[in-house]
Design a protein around this motif. Structure first.
Motif, PDB file in Angstrom:
ATOM      1  N   UNK A 135      11.822  -2.114 -12.028  1.00 39.71           N
ATOM      2  CA  UNK A 135      10.596  -2.691 -11.518  1.00 39.71           C
ATOM      3  C   UNK A 135      11.000  -2.363 -10.024  1.00 39.71           C
ATOM      4  N   UNK A 136      12.253  -1.994  -9.257  1.00 41.99           N
ATOM      5  CA  UNK A 136      12.425  -1.549  -8.200  1.00 41.99           C
ATOM      6  C   UNK A 136      11.746  -0.314  -7.913  1.00 41.99           C
ATOM      7  N   UNK A 137      11.707   0.716  -8.882  1.00 41.59           N
ATOM      8  CA  UNK A 137      11.019   2.021  -8.858  1.00 41.59           C
ATOM      9  C   UNK A 137       9.578   1.773  -8.533  1.00 41.59           C
ATOM     10  N   UNK A 138       9.046   1.127  -9.535  1.00 40.44           N
ATOM     11  CA  UNK A 138       7.539   0.914  -9.749  1.00 40.44           C
ATOM     12  C   UNK A 138       7.116   0.415  -8.381  1.00 40.44           C
ATOM     13  N   UNK A 139       7.784  -0.612  -7.757  1.00 34.99           N
ATOM     14  CA  UNK A 139       7.367  -1.214  -6.635  1.00 34.99           C
ATOM     15  C   UNK A 139       7.254  -0.208  -5.646  1.00 34.99           C
ATOM     16  N   UNK A 140       8.286   0.645  -5.546  1.00 34.70           N
ATOM     17  CA  UNK A 140       8.470   1.512  -4.535  1.00 34.70           C
ATOM     18  C   UNK A 140       6.996   2.639  -4.546  1.00 34.70           C
ATOM     19  N   UNK A 141       7.004   3.175  -5.791  1.00 36.29           N
ATOM     20  CA  UNK A 141       5.570   4.003  -6.035  1.00 36.29           C
ATOM     21  C   UNK A 141       4.267   3.283  -5.728  1.00 36.29           C
ATOM     22  N   UNK A 142       4.217   2.148  -5.851  1.00 37.05           N
ATOM     23  CA  UNK A 142       2.989   1.166  -5.600  1.00 37.05           C
ATOM     24  C   UNK A 142       2.576   1.226  -3.907  1.00 37.05           C
ATOM     25  N   UNK A 143       3.756   0.905  -3.402  1.00 36.49           N
ATOM     26  CA  UNK A 143       3.323   0.845  -1.664  1.00 36.49           C
ATOM     27  C   UNK A 143       3.384   2.036  -1.324  1.00 36.49           C
ATOM     28  N   UNK A 144       4.452   2.892  -1.803  1.00 31.59           N
ATOM     29  CA  UNK A 144       4.383   4.207  -0.835  1.00 31.59           C
ATOM     30  C   UNK A 144       3.125   5.145  -1.283  1.00 31.59           C
ATOM     31  N   UNK A 145       2.500   4.979  -2.366  1.00 28.45           N
ATOM     32  CA  UNK A 145       1.276   5.616  -2.394  1.00 28.45           C
ATOM     33  C   UNK A 145       0.036   5.172  -1.758  1.00 28.45           C
ATOM     34  N   UNK A 146       0.212   3.690  -1.505  1.00 30.23           N
ATOM     35  CA  UNK A 146      -1.027   3.252  -0.762  1.00 30.23           C
ATOM     36  C   UNK A 146      -0.595   3.498   0.767  1.00 30.23           C
ATOM     37  N   UNK A 147       0.665   3.644   1.067  1.00 26.58           N
ATOM     38  CA  UNK A 147       0.770   4.040   2.700  1.00 26.58           C
ATOM     39  C   UNK A 147       0.670   5.485   2.950  1.00 26.58           C
ATOM     40  N   UNK A 148       1.110   6.095   2.102  1.00 24.10           N
ATOM     41  CA  UNK A 148       0.911   7.573   2.407  1.00 24.10           C
ATOM     42  C   UNK A 148      -0.524   8.104   2.209  1.00 24.10           C
ATOM     43  N   UNK A 149      -1.183   7.773   1.013  1.00 23.49           N
ATOM     44  CA  UNK A 149      -2.474   8.372   0.530  1.00 23.49           C
ATOM     45  C   UNK A 149      -3.427   7.439   0.298  1.00 23.49           C
ATOM     46  N   UNK A 150      -3.171   6.229   0.767  1.00 25.07           N
ATOM     47  CA  UNK A 150      -4.243   5.077   0.310  1.00 25.07           C
ATOM     48  C   UNK A 150      -5.369   4.891   1.250  1.00 25.07           C
ATOM     49  N   UNK A 151      -5.157   5.592   2.331  1.00 28.45           N
ATOM     50  CA  UNK A 151      -6.033   5.532   3.722  1.00 28.45           C
ATOM     51  C   UNK A 151      -6.647   6.803   3.969  1.00 28.45           C
ATOM     52  N   UNK A 152      -7.895   6.904   4.442  1.00 26.34           N
ATOM     53  CA  UNK A 152      -8.675   8.124   4.781  1.00 26.34           C
ATOM     54  C   UNK A 152      -9.406   7.960   5.776  1.00 26.34           C
ATOM     55  N   UNK A 153      -9.856   8.773   6.541  1.00 32.86           N
ATOM     56  CA  UNK A 153     -10.539   8.723   7.831  1.00 32.86           C
ATOM     57  C   UNK A 153     -11.793   9.638   7.587  1.00 32.86           C
ATOM     58  N   UNK A 154     -13.232   9.199   7.760  1.00 32.73           N
ATOM     59  CA  UNK A 154     -14.384  10.273   7.342  1.00 32.73           C
ATOM     60  C   UNK A 154     -15.049  10.148   8.884  1.00 32.73           C
ATOM     61  N   UNK A 155     -14.735  11.320   9.552  1.00 30.38           N
ATOM     62  CA  UNK A 155     -15.436  11.441  10.818  1.00 30.38           C
ATOM     63  C   UNK A 155     -15.244  10.481  11.919  1.00 30.38           C
TER      64      UNK A 155
ATOM     65  N   UNK B 182       4.200  -4.849  -3.426  1.00 26.26           N
ATOM     66  CA  UNK B 182       4.945  -3.933  -3.508  1.00 26.26           C
ATOM     67  C   UNK B 182       6.324  -4.113  -2.885  1.00 26.26           C
ATOM     68  N   UNK B 183       6.143  -4.475  -1.671  1.00 31.08           N
ATOM     69  CA  UNK B 183       7.285  -4.650  -0.863  1.00 31.08           C
ATOM     70  C   UNK B 183       8.375  -5.806  -1.156  1.00 31.08           C
ATOM     71  N   UNK B 184       7.402  -6.799  -1.576  1.00 29.83           N
ATOM     72  CA  UNK B 184       8.058  -8.107  -1.970  1.00 29.83           C
ATOM     73  C   UNK B 184       8.837  -7.971  -3.225  1.00 29.83           C
ATOM     74  N   UNK B 185       8.284  -7.586  -4.309  1.00 25.39           N
ATOM     75  CA  UNK B 185       9.017  -7.185  -5.551  1.00 25.39           C
ATOM     76  C   UNK B 185      10.062  -6.207  -5.087  1.00 25.39           C
ATOM     77  N   UNK B 186      10.133  -5.280  -4.463  1.00 29.52           N
ATOM     78  CA  UNK B 186      11.129  -4.186  -3.906  1.00 29.52           C
ATOM     79  C   UNK B 186      12.376  -4.945  -3.469  1.00 29.52           C
ATOM     80  N   UNK B 187      12.192  -6.016  -2.685  1.00 26.78           N
ATOM     81  CA  UNK B 187      13.251  -6.801  -1.912  1.00 26.78           C
ATOM     82  C   UNK B 187      13.849  -7.659  -3.088  1.00 26.78           C
ATOM     83  N   UNK B 188      12.901  -8.294  -3.929  1.00 23.75           N
ATOM     84  CA  UNK B 188      13.375  -9.079  -4.888  1.00 23.75           C
ATOM     85  C   UNK B 188      14.342  -8.415  -5.740  1.00 23.75           C
TER      86      UNK B 188
END
Length: 237
Positions: free
Chosen positions: A34-54, A76-82
């Motif tokens: 669960x700790x690893x899964x939560x890291x994957x979720x919030x890290x994917x969103x933070x690193x590549x979950x946002x884009x800028x178009x023009x 993700x962060x809440x479950x990571x700490x939990x």
């Protein structure tokens, strides 16, 4: 063989800590997953979950819905700490000598695990719906598509791990406290053929435990004929 005591753990101080047994315990493995899964979720969103178009404004890959990305990062962060907190709690749980403290710890684990599994279920449905509504024009060159799919997949995996942790906590909570390990197990049973010895109490009196159905010692059965024969004769006048 694992000793069973209050709420699924052995009596405090009865066994020494074994790091290998702790790390290979199914509950510990589920918390690490669960700790690893939560890291994957919030890290994917933070690193590549946002884009800028023009423009300099960052847009969420999930249908340009910022709430979807914020929800995934928050859960993700809440479950990571939990997960970290409950790993520490599992480490100190066998050393708790109070049944009341163990009950509170298991109840806290049950509530948090159930809430986490519910939040991950909501997050999986929410993110999957927003990703399905995302058009190809909103993601040129499929930017962030792999991160979005990984986020949704690991949200689903998190549902399974936290659901199993919830069932595990529920089972421990329902098992309750085994009072024998905390009250009477340290007393050896008294054999039935051993007589109890008197012990003094206040005012110099004594209490002797006896069996009312057992014949007292130093007694014999009297024969009525012997009593008749041994009766003294009256003197003759």
């Amino acid at each position: 063989m694992e000793l069973k005591g209050a709420y699924g753990a052995a009596k405090a101080g009865s066994i020494t800590f074994d790091p290998v047994a702790f790390l290979t315990h199914p509950r510990t493995i589920l918390r690490l997953l669960s700790w690893v899964f939560s890291i994957v979720v919030f890290s994917c969103i933070i690193n590549e979950g946002y884009i800028n178009i023009g423009s300099e404004r960052l847009l969420c890959v999930f249908n340009n819905n910022a709430d979807a990305c914020n929800y995934g990062v928050t859960v993700g962060v809440a479950c990571f700490l939990g997960s970290i907190c409950f790993l520490i709690l599992d480490f100190y749980f066998p050393s708790m000598s109070s049944v009341r403290d163990r009950r509170r710890a298991v109840l806290l684990d049950l509530v948090f695990s159930g809430l986490a599994s519910f939040l991950w279920f909501v997050g999986f449905c929410f993110l999957a719906n927003q990703w399905q509504a995302t058009s190809k024009e909103e993601l040129p060159l499929a930017q962030g598509s792999d991160a979005a799919r990984a986020t949704i997949a690991f949200c689903f995996f998190s549902i399974l791990t936290w659901a199993v942790l919830t069932l595990s906590a529920l089972r421990r909570f329902l098992s309750g406290a085994n009072t024998n390990l905390f009250t009477w197990q340290h007393l050896d049973p008294v054999p039935s053929n051993v007589r109890a010895t008197p012990y003094p109490i206040a005012n110099g009196a004594t209490i002797v435990t006896t069996n009312p159905y057992q014949a007292p010692p130093f007694t014999e059965t009297l024969d009525p004929q012997k009593l008749t024969q041994q009766r003294p004769m009256a003197p003759a006048f």
